[in-house]
Scaffold this motif. Structure first.
Motif, short mmCIF file in Angstrom:
data_model
loop_
_atom_site.label_atom_id
_atom_site.label_comp_id
_atom_site.label_asym_id
_atom_site.label_seq_id
_atom_site.Cartn_x
_atom_site.Cartn_y
_atom_site.Cartn_z
N ASP A 33 86.22 -33.74 20.92
CA ASP A 33 85.78 -34.79 20.01
C ASP A 33 84.27 -34.90 20.19
O ASP A 33 83.78 -35.77 20.89
N TRP A 34 83.55 -33.98 19.60
CA TRP A 34 82.12 -33.79 19.83
C TRP A 34 81.37 -34.26 18.59
O TRP A 34 81.34 -33.57 17.58
N ARG A 35 80.75 -35.46 18.65
CA ARG A 35 80.11 -36.05 17.48
C ARG A 35 78.69 -36.54 17.77
O ARG A 35 78.38 -37.71 17.53
N ASN A 37 75.99 -36.20 16.15
CA ASN A 37 75.30 -36.66 14.94
C ASN A 37 75.68 -38.08 14.54
O ASN A 37 75.03 -38.68 13.69
N GLN A 38 76.72 -38.64 15.16
CA GLN A 38 77.14 -40.01 14.86
C GLN A 38 76.66 -41.00 15.92
O GLN A 38 76.94 -42.19 15.82
N ASP A 52 73.05 -31.48 18.38
CA ASP A 52 73.82 -30.80 19.40
C ASP A 52 72.92 -30.48 20.61
O ASP A 52 73.27 -30.75 21.75
N SER A 111 83.92 -34.21 24.91
CA SER A 111 83.71 -35.46 24.17
C SER A 111 82.24 -35.87 24.22
O SER A 111 81.60 -35.75 25.26
N HIS A 113 80.80 -39.17 22.07
CA HIS A 113 80.98 -40.15 21.00
C HIS A 113 80.95 -41.54 21.60
O HIS A 113 81.04 -41.71 22.82
#
Length: 122
Positions: A33-35, A37-38, A52, A111, A113
């Motif tokens: 769950d690699w986010r 940009n959020q 990233d 992860s 996030h």
């Protein structure tokens, strides 16, 4: 809570600093769950959110500067070891949840996030 050894901390730091050693590919065996940009980058001047590359740089810095890392057992792959950091970025904001796994000469980003839990301890 099991805190990681200096040896593991050094290995995580070195691999996170090397772009060729970083992996963030989803599979059924290693879901991620690699986010980045959020997630708002509190130090970002031009980039308001992590990229990233800046996420990995941030992770390496947090490890290198001694942020607490908790060792956890992963469900997938069953019995594997993961390394978790919960990082407070800004007041009144959910913590950043980072989970990593060591592979063969690689670091796997599992992860990155905001935490879904309302826990703002660091």
């Amino acid at each position: 809570m099991t805190v990681v050894t200096d040896s593991i901390r050094k290995q995580l730091t070195i691999l996170a600093q090397r772009s060729k050693s970083r992996v963030t590919i989803f599979s059924k065996e290693t879901p991620i769950d690699w986010r980045p940009n959020q997630v708002k980058n509190p130090k970002g001047i031009l980039d308001t959110h992590f990229t990233d590359a800046s996420a990995w740089e941030f992770i390496a810095t947090m490890i290198e500067t001694g942020h607490t890392i908790e060792e956890v057992k992963l469900r997938k792959p069953s019995g594997a070891t993961g390394y978790v950091m919960k990082i407070s970025l800004e007041p009144e904001q959910a913590q950043l949840y980072v989970k990593l796994q060591l592979g063969s000469g690689k670091i796997i980003g599992r992860s990155f996030h905001y935490s879904e839990y309302n826990d703002r301890k660091g």
